[in-house]
Design an enzyme around this catalytic site. Structure first.
Site, short mmCIF file in Angstrom:
data_model
loop_
_atom_site.label_atom_id
_atom_site.label_comp_id
_atom_site.label_asym_id
_atom_site.label_seq_id
_atom_site.Cartn_x
_atom_site.Cartn_y
_atom_site.Cartn_z
N TYR A 152 0.90 -1.17 0.00
CA TYR A 152 0.00 0.00 0.00
C TYR A 152 0.93 1.21 0.00
CZ TYR A 152 -4.13 2.61 1.84
OH TYR A 152 -5.20 3.46 2.06
N HIS A 157 -2.08 7.67 -3.04
CA HIS A 157 -3.25 6.79 -2.94
C HIS A 157 -3.70 6.68 -1.47
CE1 HIS A 157 -5.97 3.44 -3.51
NE2 HIS A 157 -5.28 2.71 -2.65
N ARG A 166 -11.70 8.70 6.19
CA ARG A 166 -11.48 9.03 7.59
C ARG A 166 -11.48 10.54 7.82
NH1 ARG A 166 -7.95 4.74 6.96
NH2 ARG A 166 -6.29 6.20 6.57
N GLU A 225 -1.65 -1.20 -10.61
CA GLU A 225 -0.49 -1.58 -9.81
C GLU A 225 0.55 -2.26 -10.70
OE1 GLU A 225 -1.07 -3.68 -6.14
OE2 GLU A 225 -3.11 -2.94 -5.85
N ASP A 257 -5.43 -5.18 -9.47
CA ASP A 257 -5.96 -5.77 -8.24
C ASP A 257 -7.45 -5.39 -8.13
OD1 ASP A 257 -6.17 -6.93 -5.75
OD2 ASP A 257 -5.33 -5.20 -4.69
N GLN A 264 -15.39 -4.48 0.52
CA GLN A 264 -14.17 -4.09 1.24
C GLN A 264 -14.49 -3.19 2.44
OE1 GLN A 264 -11.40 -2.03 -1.35
NE2 GLN A 264 -9.91 -1.67 0.27
N SER A 281 -7.43 -11.28 -9.71
CA SER A 281 -6.37 -10.30 -9.90
C SER A 281 -5.72 -10.62 -11.24
CB SER A 281 -5.31 -10.40 -8.80
OG SER A 281 -5.90 -10.52 -7.53
N THR A 373 -1.97 0.30 -5.19
CA THR A 373 -2.43 1.24 -6.21
C THR A 373 -1.45 2.40 -6.35
OG1 THR A 373 -4.68 0.70 -5.57
CG2 THR A 373 -4.39 2.68 -6.90
#
Ligand code: CA
Length: 439
Positions: A152, A157, A166, A225, A257, A264, A281, A373
């Site tokens: 990640y 991203h 958030r 990715e 991906d 999710q 994937s 990503t």
């Protein structure tokens, strides 16, 4: 197959020059000026011939080259290869031979197909056994992926996702600038380009609803990715030095991906992604070696705060790889929806691999590590529909007049990637997959 120790010993060969990369080389096989596969590329893959034979091969222009046949006819004489290394349906054994051997084999192929070398060029009988038109073969999965880890590692991203879900003021979680964050993915559902994926069923909790629902995902997305494939890295309990990490990276593929955002969002707390990711994937079928990418090394983003010592590195540790994603509706045109670059990655492959072994976890031949990503700094360089449509609030308009917030049934998502300088272009070919309706 050589033992791990022998493979490591062959590393002393890595001081050898990568003569395959000589930009002045031309092949006696015709190569279009804009091809992803000039003689300087020499990627590795697995394909099925029209005679139903599965073999390991490489590609120059629009020709595929059967390395099994080339080996049987003696063209790899002097290189310490096992007899059946290319007569297999996956590249794992070849990758286990180690970096020195990969380099020798690429150099030899480049020499054999060099316009100035007549050894194979003049042997029509051999040529007919070795060279196939790319239209006559079918690409298979290049490696048996044992373990697949997805990182990640794009700061843009992670910031975009953190902002949306958030708090814009604390978009990055406190660990993100210290750890190359990752999770263990599912290798059984990795497929090569061209294989369709079905929209998954799953649980989700629609916005404002009191209870979750079960049904086909409504928010299927792509993730732009890349992924790297490793050789045997370490024994259980051992750590590796970051200076050696790249010696264990065989090469890279493009990697979509596929992600079901509604599944999710409901499932990921507290253990991370699960069924929202594992329904499929897609990877590009030719593994482009790290050696072939050498001319395209570039600086990675400055890291602040300074990482722990075990993750500190010097020199150009990233690669300038242009990345594009397209959506092609059924019977419609390809629409370019984003263009990003591998160099935007905050954490490098060497840091990811070093971190992966820092607890003693063993990484094996054929393991695959996704970058996460890859989003760039501008809204036209974001690596997923989640970001491009900003969680569905800014739909993208396609050339046929329709709009997309996420991926529709029967859309094909195509990823393309290439490096280019004033002398040579090295590309990856297509990473394409169609989204079929839920079963
Ligand atoms: Ca991902």
């Amino acid at each position: 197959m050589p033992s791990l120790k022998e493979a490591h010993k062959s590393k002393k060969l890595t001081i050898m020059l990568i003569t395959a990369n000589d930009p002045k080389r031309k092949s006696w096989l015709n190569v279009d000026a804009d091809s992803d596969f000039p003689i300087q590329n020499i990627p590795f893959g697995v394909f099925l011939t029209k005679d139903n034979v599965i073999t390991i091969g490489t590609r120059i222009g629009d020709y595929t080259i059967d390395l099994g046949a080339l080996h049987q006819l003696g063209y790899f004489k002097g290189i310490d290869l096992t007899d059946d290394v290319f007569l297999q349906d996956r590249l794992n054994d070849f990758i286990a031979h180690g970096k020195g051997i990969w380099r020798l084999v690429r150099n030899r192929i480049a020499d054999l197909f060099d316009a100035e070398n007549t050894k194979l060029q003049n042997k029509k009988k051999d040529r007919n056994k070795i060279i196939f038109d790319v239209a006559d073969i079918e690409m298979h999965l290049p490696v048996n992926v044992g373990d697949y880890t997805d990182f990640y590692s794009s700061k843009e991203h992670a910031t975009n996702v953190g902002t949306m879900f958030r708090d814009p003021n604390n978009a990055l979680l406190p660990n993100w600038l210290h750890i190359p964050v990752g999770y263990h993915g599912r290798s059984s559902s990795i497929v090569p380009t061209g294989k369709a994926i079905h929209r998954p069923y799953g649980q989700s909790k629609p916005a404002g609803a009191d209870n979750p629902v079960y049904g086909p995902s409504k928010l299927v997305d792509f993730e732009l990715e890349m992924a790297f494939i490793t050789s045997d890295v370490n024994k259980l309990g051992e750590r590796i030095d970051i200076k050696e990490a790249e010696d264990y990276i065989f090469g890279l593929v493009l990697f979509n991906d596929w992600s079901a955002r509604d599944i999710q969002a409901w499932e990921y707390v507290p253990l991370g992604p699960f069924l929202g990711k594992s329904f499929g994937s897609t990877i590009s079928p030719w593994i482009v070696t790290l050696d072939a990418l050498e001319p395209f090394r570039t600086e990675s983003p400055k890291q602040d705060p300074k990482p722990f010592e075990y993750l500190q590195q010097t020199g150009k540790m990233s690669f300038d790889i242009h990345l594009d994603a397209f959506i092609k509706p059924e019977n419609g045109d390809e629409n370019l929806v984003t263009h990003s670059n591998f160099k935007y990655m905050y954490w490098t492959m060497a840091q990811q691999l070093t971190h992966h072994t820092s607890n003693g976890c063993n990484v094996r031949t054929g393991d695959m590590m996704g970058s996460g990503t890859i989003s760039g700094p501008t809204p036209d360089s974001y690596g997923s529909m989640l970001e491009l449509s900003w969680r569905g609030t800014k739909p993208l308009k396609l050339s046929d007049g329709t709009e997309r917030k996420f991926i529709n049934d029967n859309d094909t998502v195509i990823l393309r990637g290439y490096c280019k300088n004033d002398k040579v272009k090295i590309g990856f070919g297509d990473c394409a997959g169609k989204l079929l309706p839920a079963l």
